[in-house]
Motif scaffolding. Structure first.
Motif, PDB file in Angstrom:
ATOM      1  N   ALA A   1       5.386 -25.521 -29.160  1.00 48.67           N
ATOM      2  CA  ALA A   1       3.992 -25.722 -29.442  1.00 48.67           C
ATOM      3  C   ALA A   1       3.418 -26.448 -28.195  1.00 48.67           C
ATOM      4  O   ALA A   1       2.240 -26.269 -27.587  1.00 48.67           O
TER       5      ALA A   1
ATOM      6  N   ASN B   1      -3.178 -26.399 -33.768  1.00 50.49           N
ATOM      7  CA  ASN B   1      -1.626 -26.553 -33.123  1.00 50.49           C
ATOM      8  C   ASN B   1      -1.206 -28.113 -33.772  1.00 50.49           C
ATOM      9  O   ASN B   1      -1.610 -28.858 -33.466  1.00 50.49           O
TER      10      ASN B   1
ATOM     11  N   GLN C   1       2.489 -24.689 -25.160  1.00 49.22           N
ATOM     12  CA  GLN C   1       1.137 -23.828 -25.223  1.00 49.22           C
ATOM     13  C   GLN C   1       0.177 -24.508 -24.608  1.00 49.22           C
ATOM     14  O   GLN C   1      -0.922 -23.875 -24.257  1.00 49.22           O
TER      15      GLN C   1
END
Length: 484
Positions: free
Chosen positions: A283, A276, A286
């Motif tokens: 992002a 990531n 997450q």
């Protein structure tokens, strides 16, 4: 076997994560939901996967003390992890190609031309340490043979914000790179994922110093020339090397465009770890567990009713959402972002607009880090400004003077050693002192706990550039010394 140096590239400001990430306090240093920063997670990954490597961090000289403090903070919580830390300081940001060229020149002189350099950005999350360690082992093996190695990650979605690598012929333990593709549209990205022939370009690289420098000479000689001049001008102090002003003459170009897309001896290691790059708010989200309605919340006092699939980052105040969906809400003490969640990649457009307006929120964080500690602007208005100042144990500010403002210090906790106009005195908790404009003064923390005080500034001009330094333990008096 050649020596291996793990190189942490700590550069970009992370504008798509505004207002959390700013130029003065960029993405690698912002706290994540678990309390650690990205650069600390990168350091942890390196020390666990490659405990014998020297760690060289390439960063802007303005972030030297911030980086060192981040590593020191990590060391306090992980005392068994140790490695030699070195720092290569850039006078300005010029992208990955010049940074990597300077790291190769550093390695060539300090470790040897055959030194293998493992380059990784400071703003990635790679949770599988064992898989990362295995991928680096394979990459080092290939790099020792002269290959320019990149790491590819198996795509899990048709991401349009990532670059892609097409796999070519087998080259055990990796593959020859067929081609690089930059950020395709969604339909093309879906075709890449479906084909099984493409990997995400992770931005992690491994190569020998001499191989990198030779590739620079062949494909990007102007980058190498500027890097060589900057290295020749470099000033060494302690654990750091400050590159010379010629670095600013280097083209602002990534290693992909400068070399990797042109060279023929480029290999890729398909990596088994998840990855990531935390490029945007989607992002970041997450890292947060969704609630029953798909909301991802970093907001201790959040209140959401009839709200679905929203991202809320508001750790400082109560945030309430009612009857909305697919929103991004990012709240900081001085700025609030509200956007359609699907447009998180476009946040940088707002940052560019703020920069064009010369609005300080694109650059300045309410809490500013200095080598001695931090200060936070609490309130400011016509002819006054209030700050919360924290000075770390044993640290001291510069001996300085202001032309246009006086200062009143009130100690909240700890003990202050105050130098004003040639005299020194201790100022204890719940005591205060006054510094007239035009008077040389210095603040120190002689104790073993943080010194916390409230500073009230009064005057006709309260800008941070109204400062004359007479002496400074961090080298900020000398021209060209590391900024703080």
């Amino acid at each position: 076997m050649s020596e291996v140096v793990s190189v942490v590239l700590s550069g970009g400001s992370g504008s798509r994560l505004w207002p959390l990430s700013r130029k003065s306090h960029p993405k690698p240093y912002i706290p994540l939901p678990d309390g650690e920063t990205l650069i600390q997670k990168t350091l942890s990954r390196v020390l666990k996967a490659r405990p014998k490597d020297t760690v060289l961090t390439v960063t802007n000289r303005e972030y030297y003390f911030l980086t060192r403090d981040s590593f020191n903070a990590y060391g306090k919580t992980h005392p068994d992890d140790a490695a030699p830390f070195r720092y290569l300081l850039e006078p300005s940001g010029r992208n990955t190609a010049p940074a990597m060229a300077c790291a190769a020149l550093w390695a060539q002189q300090t470790c040897g031309a055959d030194t293998v350099l493992l380059f990784m950005p400071a703003d990635h999350i790679v949770p599988e340490i064992d898989a990362f360690a295995e991928a680096t082992r394979k990459a080092v093996e290939m790099a020792q043979k002269g290959e320019l190695v990149t790491f590819g990650v198996q795509p899990t979605a048709p991401e349009t914000g990532f670059g892609y690598i097409q796999i070519g012929t087998a080259l055990p333990p990796g593959f020859r790179v067929s081609r690089f593709v930059e950020k395709p549209d969604e339909a093309t990205a879906q075709a890449y994922v479906d084909s099984g022939e493409y990997l995400w370009n992770s931005g992690i690289f491994c190569m020998r110093a001499d191989a990198l420098l030779q590739a620079m000479q062949t494909h990007a000689p102007e980058v190498l020339a500027a890097a060589q001049a900057a290295w020749d001008e470099a000033r060494e102090f302690g654990d750091a090397w400050e590159l010379g002003g010629s670095f600013a003459q280097a083209p602002d170009i990534s290693i992909d465009y400068a070399i990797m897309e042109k060279a023929t001896d480029v290999a890729v290691i398909p990596s088994e770890f998840s990855w990531n790059d935390l490029g945007a708010w989607g992002a970041y989200a997450q890292l947060l567990e969704p609630d029953a309605d798909g909301n991802r919340l970093l907001a201790p006092e959040s209140l959401v009713e009839d709200t679905h699939n929203c991202i809320v980052h508001s750790p400082h105040r109560l945030t309430a959402l009612l009857g909305v969906e697919d929103l991004l809400v990012a709240d900081t003490p001085d700025a609030l972002l509200i956007a359609d969640k699907s447009r998180d990649q476009e946040v940088r457009v707002l940052v560019d607009a703020l920069k064009a307006r010369r609005h300080q929120s694109y650059d300045i964080n309410p809490t500013m880090h200095r080598p001695w500690g931090t200060y936070t602007v609490l309130e400011e208005g016509d002819r006054f400004k209030m700050k919360r100042i924290v000075v770390k144990p044993g640290e001291k500010l510069s001996l300085q003077m202001h032309h246009h403002r006086s200062e009143h210090w009130i100690v909240v906790s700890g003990t202050a050693l105050v130098h004003v106009g040639g005299t020194e005195k201790l100022v204890m908790t719940n005591e205060s002192t006054f510094i007239p404009a035009g008077t040389a003064h210095r603040l120190s923390n002689p104790g073993v706990i943080d010194l916390v005080l409230i500073e009230v500034q009064s005057g006709a001009y309260l800008g941070e550039d109204d400062i004359v330094r007479f002496d400074d333990v961090y080298g900020r008096v000398e021209q060209g010394s590391p900024a703080a």
